[in-house]
Design a protein around this motif. Structure first.
Motif, PDB file in Angstrom:
ATOM      1  N   THR A 139       0.960  -1.391  -0.029  1.00  0.00           N
ATOM      2  CA  THR A 139      -0.093   0.375  -0.258  1.00  0.00           C
ATOM      3  C   THR A 139       0.870   1.932   0.032  1.00  0.00           C
ATOM      4  O   THR A 139       0.371   2.557  -0.897  1.00  0.00           O
ATOM      5  N   HIS A 140       1.725   0.922   0.981  1.00  0.00           N
ATOM      6  CA  HIS A 140       3.189   2.546   1.144  1.00  0.00           C
ATOM      7  C   HIS A 140       4.183   2.611  -0.092  1.00  0.00           C
ATOM      8  O   HIS A 140       4.149   3.511  -0.654  1.00  0.00           O
ATOM      9  N   TYR A 141       4.943   1.259   0.085  1.00  0.00           N
ATOM     10  CA  TYR A 141       5.703   1.684  -0.664  1.00  0.00           C
ATOM     11  C   TYR A 141       5.787  -0.050  -2.074  1.00  0.00           C
ATOM     12  O   TYR A 141       6.502  -0.545  -2.014  1.00  0.00           O
ATOM     13  N   PRO A 142       4.685   0.105  -2.564  1.00  0.00           N
ATOM     14  CA  PRO A 142       4.825  -1.445  -3.449  1.00  0.00           C
ATOM     15  C   PRO A 142       5.872  -1.604  -4.622  1.00  0.00           C
ATOM     16  O   PRO A 142       5.513  -2.638  -4.818  1.00  0.00           O
ATOM     17  N   LEU A 143       5.599   0.181  -4.679  1.00  0.00           N
ATOM     18  CA  LEU A 143       6.830  -0.426  -6.277  1.00  0.00           C
ATOM     19  C   LEU A 143       8.072  -0.517  -5.123  1.00  0.00           C
ATOM     20  O   LEU A 143       9.035  -1.691  -6.114  1.00  0.00           O
ATOM     21  N   ILE A 206      21.786  -9.713 -19.891  1.00  0.00           N
ATOM     22  CA  ILE A 206      20.848 -11.124 -19.728  1.00  0.00           C
ATOM     23  C   ILE A 206      20.217 -10.383 -18.411  1.00  0.00           C
ATOM     24  O   ILE A 206      18.458 -10.755 -19.025  1.00  0.00           O
ATOM     25  N   GLU A 207      19.942  -9.982 -17.591  1.00  0.00           N
ATOM     26  CA  GLU A 207      18.940  -9.592 -15.959  1.00  0.00           C
ATOM     27  C   GLU A 207      18.416  -8.584 -17.161  1.00  0.00           C
ATOM     28  O   GLU A 207      16.674  -8.560 -16.845  1.00  0.00           O
ATOM     29  N   THR A 208      18.350  -7.533 -17.537  1.00  0.00           N
ATOM     30  CA  THR A 208      18.038  -6.332 -18.613  1.00  0.00           C
ATOM     31  C   THR A 208      17.105  -6.552 -18.860  1.00  0.00           C
ATOM     32  O   THR A 208      15.999  -6.578 -19.228  1.00  0.00           O
ATOM     33  N   ILE A 209      17.327  -7.991 -20.062  1.00  0.00           N
ATOM     34  CA  ILE A 209      16.076  -8.286 -21.102  1.00  0.00           C
ATOM     35  C   ILE A 209      14.895  -9.161 -20.746  1.00  0.00           C
ATOM     36  O   ILE A 209      13.910  -8.582 -20.926  1.00  0.00           O
ATOM     37  N   PHE A 210      15.194  -9.624 -20.149  1.00  0.00           N
ATOM     38  CA  PHE A 210      14.535 -10.020 -18.409  1.00  0.00           C
ATOM     39  C   PHE A 210      13.413  -9.607 -18.404  1.00  0.00           C
ATOM     40  O   PHE A 210      12.694  -9.435 -17.519  1.00  0.00           O
ATOM     41  N   LEU A 211      14.427  -8.858 -17.145  1.00  0.00           N
ATOM     42  CA  LEU A 211      13.379  -7.371 -16.311  1.00  0.00           C
ATOM     43  C   LEU A 211      12.192  -6.496 -17.537  1.00  0.00           C
ATOM     44  O   LEU A 211      11.715  -6.275 -16.875  1.00  0.00           O
ATOM     45  N   LEU A 212      12.860  -6.452 -18.611  1.00  0.00           N
ATOM     46  CA  LEU A 212      12.368  -5.433 -19.093  1.00  0.00           C
ATOM     47  C   LEU A 212      10.763  -6.418 -19.221  1.00  0.00           C
ATOM     48  O   LEU A 212       9.752  -4.960 -19.432  1.00  0.00           O
ATOM     49  N   SER A 213      10.230  -7.564 -18.878  1.00  0.00           N
ATOM     50  CA  SER A 213       9.372  -8.034 -19.660  1.00  0.00           C
ATOM     51  C   SER A 213       8.919  -8.880 -18.118  1.00  0.00           C
ATOM     52  O   SER A 213       7.816  -9.620 -18.427  1.00  0.00           O
ATOM     53  N   ILE A 214       9.135  -8.546 -16.950  1.00  0.00           N
ATOM     54  CA  ILE A 214       8.496  -8.230 -15.798  1.00  0.00           C
ATOM     55  C   ILE A 214       6.839  -8.392 -15.562  1.00  0.00           C
ATOM     56  O   ILE A 214       6.731  -7.217 -15.813  1.00  0.00           O
ATOM     57  N   PHE A 215       6.094  -9.386 -15.233  1.00  0.00           N
ATOM     58  CA  PHE A 215       5.207  -9.427 -15.210  1.00  0.00           C
ATOM     59  C   PHE A 215       4.324  -9.918 -13.817  1.00  0.00           C
ATOM     60  O   PHE A 215       3.432  -9.487 -13.242  1.00  0.00           O
ATOM     61  N   ALA A 216       4.539 -11.820 -13.647  1.00  0.00           N
ATOM     62  CA  ALA A 216       3.847 -12.363 -12.907  1.00  0.00           C
ATOM     63  C   ALA A 216       4.143 -11.400 -11.318  1.00  0.00           C
ATOM     64  O   ALA A 216       2.969 -11.947 -11.588  1.00  0.00           O
ATOM     65  N   GLU A 217       5.387 -11.346 -11.617  1.00  0.00           N
ATOM     66  CA  GLU A 217       5.507 -11.007  -9.772  1.00  0.00           C
ATOM     67  C   GLU A 217       4.359  -9.350  -9.141  1.00  0.00           C
ATOM     68  O   GLU A 217       3.653  -9.095  -8.442  1.00  0.00           O
ATOM     69  N   THR A 222       0.037  -6.562  -7.155  1.00  0.00           N
ATOM     70  CA  THR A 222      -0.207  -5.455  -7.255  1.00  0.00           C
ATOM     71  C   THR A 222      -1.664  -5.233  -8.182  1.00  0.00           C
ATOM     72  O   THR A 222      -2.308  -4.247  -7.500  1.00  0.00           O
ATOM     73  N   GLY A 223      -1.096  -6.165  -9.163  1.00  0.00           N
ATOM     74  CA  GLY A 223      -2.477  -5.475  -9.959  1.00  0.00           C
ATOM     75  C   GLY A 223      -1.764  -3.923 -11.274  1.00  0.00           C
ATOM     76  O   GLY A 223      -2.652  -3.223 -11.422  1.00  0.00           O
ATOM     77  N   GLY A 224      -1.060  -3.827 -10.709  1.00  0.00           N
ATOM     78  CA  GLY A 224      -0.426  -2.124 -11.290  1.00  0.00           C
ATOM     79  C   GLY A 224      -0.525  -1.661 -10.431  1.00  0.00           C
ATOM     80  O   GLY A 224      -0.054  -0.093 -10.890  1.00  0.00           O
ATOM     81  N   GLY A 225      -1.378  -1.921  -9.282  1.00  0.00           N
ATOM     82  CA  GLY A 225      -1.526  -0.657  -8.412  1.00  0.00           C
ATOM     83  C   GLY A 225      -0.379  -0.222  -7.367  1.00  0.00           C
ATOM     84  O   GLY A 225       0.122  -1.131  -7.247  1.00  0.00           O
ATOM     85  N   PRO A 226      -1.269   0.779  -6.192  1.00  0.00           N
ATOM     86  CA  PRO A 226      -2.339   1.492  -6.366  1.00  0.00           C
ATOM     87  C   PRO A 226      -1.910   2.866  -7.988  1.00  0.00           C
ATOM     88  O   PRO A 226      -1.187   3.440  -7.640  1.00  0.00           O
ATOM     89  N   TYR A 228      -0.954   3.571 -10.666  1.00  0.00           N
ATOM     90  CA  TYR A 228      -0.306   3.726 -12.087  1.00  0.00           C
ATOM     91  C   TYR A 228       1.647   2.956 -11.460  1.00  0.00           C
ATOM     92  O   TYR A 228       2.102   3.168 -11.620  1.00  0.00           O
ATOM     93  N   GLU A 229       1.070   3.063 -10.086  1.00  0.00           N
ATOM     94  CA  GLU A 229       2.539   3.602  -8.791  1.00  0.00           C
ATOM     95  C   GLU A 229       3.310   1.666  -9.351  1.00  0.00           C
ATOM     96  O   GLU A 229       4.314   2.071  -9.114  1.00  0.00           O
ATOM     97  N   THR A 230       2.956   0.216  -9.505  1.00  0.00           N
ATOM     98  CA  THR A 230       3.837  -0.579 -10.378  1.00  0.00           C
ATOM     99  C   THR A 230       4.020  -0.830 -11.734  1.00  0.00           C
ATOM    100  O   THR A 230       3.702  -1.864 -12.126  1.00  0.00           O
ATOM    101  N   THR A 231       2.868  -0.455 -12.496  1.00  0.00           N
ATOM    102  CA  THR A 231       1.929  -0.499 -13.770  1.00  0.00           C
ATOM    103  C   THR A 231       3.855  -0.612 -14.593  1.00  0.00           C
ATOM    104  O   THR A 231       4.252   0.702 -14.889  1.00  0.00           O
ATOM    105  N   ASN A 232       4.424  -1.289 -15.164  1.00  0.00           N
ATOM    106  CA  ASN A 232       5.547  -1.281 -15.831  1.00  0.00           C
ATOM    107  C   ASN A 232       5.023  -1.621 -17.491  1.00  0.00           C
ATOM    108  O   ASN A 232       4.068  -1.325 -17.787  1.00  0.00           O
ATOM    109  N   LEU A 233       5.762  -1.535 -18.183  1.00  0.00           N
ATOM    110  CA  LEU A 233       5.235  -1.208 -19.836  1.00  0.00           C
ATOM    111  C   LEU A 233       4.638  -2.782 -20.402  1.00  0.00           C
ATOM    112  O   LEU A 233       3.847  -2.076 -20.346  1.00  0.00           O
ATOM    113  N   ALA A 234       5.054  -4.137 -19.624  1.00  0.00           N
ATOM    114  CA  ALA A 234       4.517  -5.191 -19.781  1.00  0.00           C
ATOM    115  C   ALA A 234       2.935  -5.418 -19.423  1.00  0.00           C
ATOM    116  O   ALA A 234       1.997  -5.963 -20.010  1.00  0.00           O
TER     117      ALA A 234
END
Length: 279
Positions: A139-143, A206-217, A222-226, A228-234
């Motif tokens: 809630t307070h530090y989602p990212l 290698i990590e950068t390539i995979f981290l750009l597509s982080i989704f499952a976590e 958080t479902g991308g919220g609250p 757009y706090e944790t919404t990335n491009l993926a």
């Protein structure tokens, strides 16, 4: 002899890419079937001017940057520590590497329900034990919570690569430096760290390539919220495709994400190539 394989690989890549480009140029929303008129670059313009894009881009950069910093720094320090001989070193190495083989969804659930839960989590128990008020991380530090989860998942990968690289470190060179009066810090800075330059570059790429597509976590916790706090491009592309049913807009976003990933990969490959050449 290799022509059939090359042809299959080309079709494997070109067909989905061509379909994505086609969908990105038309108005294709699953809620309005039949309205598939050509709109040109309208989807791209809408995606780039949407407030979610800038939030997603910023969160993606923060997530990738801090995760790389944590995994590389801790990976180097832990690898150097476990490179020394001690009783039970084999068991410790296996335990350090094992989190990398946990599925991202399971990893996120463990952190969400067992570690970071504000009531029954381990962190909450520690906070309460010392008389502090537990933190509701999501809630307070989602990212920050997402960065902790992803870093824990990828730290074993950095440890594995760097620990393996340390096996080829010249022991005679270290002994000679010790005889010349070099201390632990001098040995680390002048011998160990330069030896790990190439492995660190590989870990970063290698990590950068995979981290750009982080989704499952993000989806699991958080479902991308609250907001757009944790919404990335993926996750932004997912929400547009499967929550808003706008396939055209999501296709445009996917192509933009692919372009950005290729730009990042280009500079990373050049960095590693320069590193290898200098070595």
């Amino acid at each position: 002899m290799v022509s059939p394989s090359v042809l299959v690989l080309l079709l494997w890549m070109i067909v989905p890419l061509s379909m994505t480009i086609y969908f990105s140029l038309i108005r294709y929303n699953l809620l309005y079937p039949g309205e598939n008129e050509f709109v040109g670059f309208e989807n791209y313009e809408f995606f780039l001017t949407d407030e979610g894009f800038f939030a997603g881009m910023g969160n993606t950069l923060l997530l990738v940057g801090f995760t790389l910093l944590i995994t590389v720094v801790l990976g180097v320090l832990i690898s150097v520590l476990v490179n020394k001989a001690f009783w039970g070193r084999g068991i410790v190495r296996v335990m350090l590497i094992s989190p990398f083989f946990i599925m991202p969804t399971v990893n996120a659930l463990v952190w969400k329900n067992l570690l970071l839960h504000p009531v029954s989590g381990v962190f909450a128990a520690v906070w309460t034990f010392f008389g502090a008020e537990p933190i509701d991380w999501f809630t307070h530090y989602p990212l920050t919570a997402i960065i902790m989860i992803v870093s824990w998942q990828w730290l074993p990968f950095a440890i594995l690569i760097l620990m393996t690289a340390l096996q080829s470190l010249d022991q005679e060179q270290q002994e000679a430096a010790r005889l010349d009066g070099a201390g632990p810090w001098a040995l680390f800075y002048h011998i160990t760290l330069p030896h790990l330059a190439r492995p660190i570059a590989v870990v970063v790429m290698i990590e950068t390539i995979f981290l750009l597509s982080i989704f499952a976590e993000i989806f699991t916790t958080t479902g991308g919220g609250p907001g757009y706090e944790t919404t990335n491009l993926a996750y932004l592309i997912y929400s547009q495709a499967l929550l808003q049913f706008d396939v055209g807009l999501a296709s445009a976003g996917g192509l933009i994400a692919v372009l950005l990933a290729n730009i990042a990969a280009f500079f990373l490959v050049r960095m590693i190539g320069k590193n290898l050449t200098e070595a």
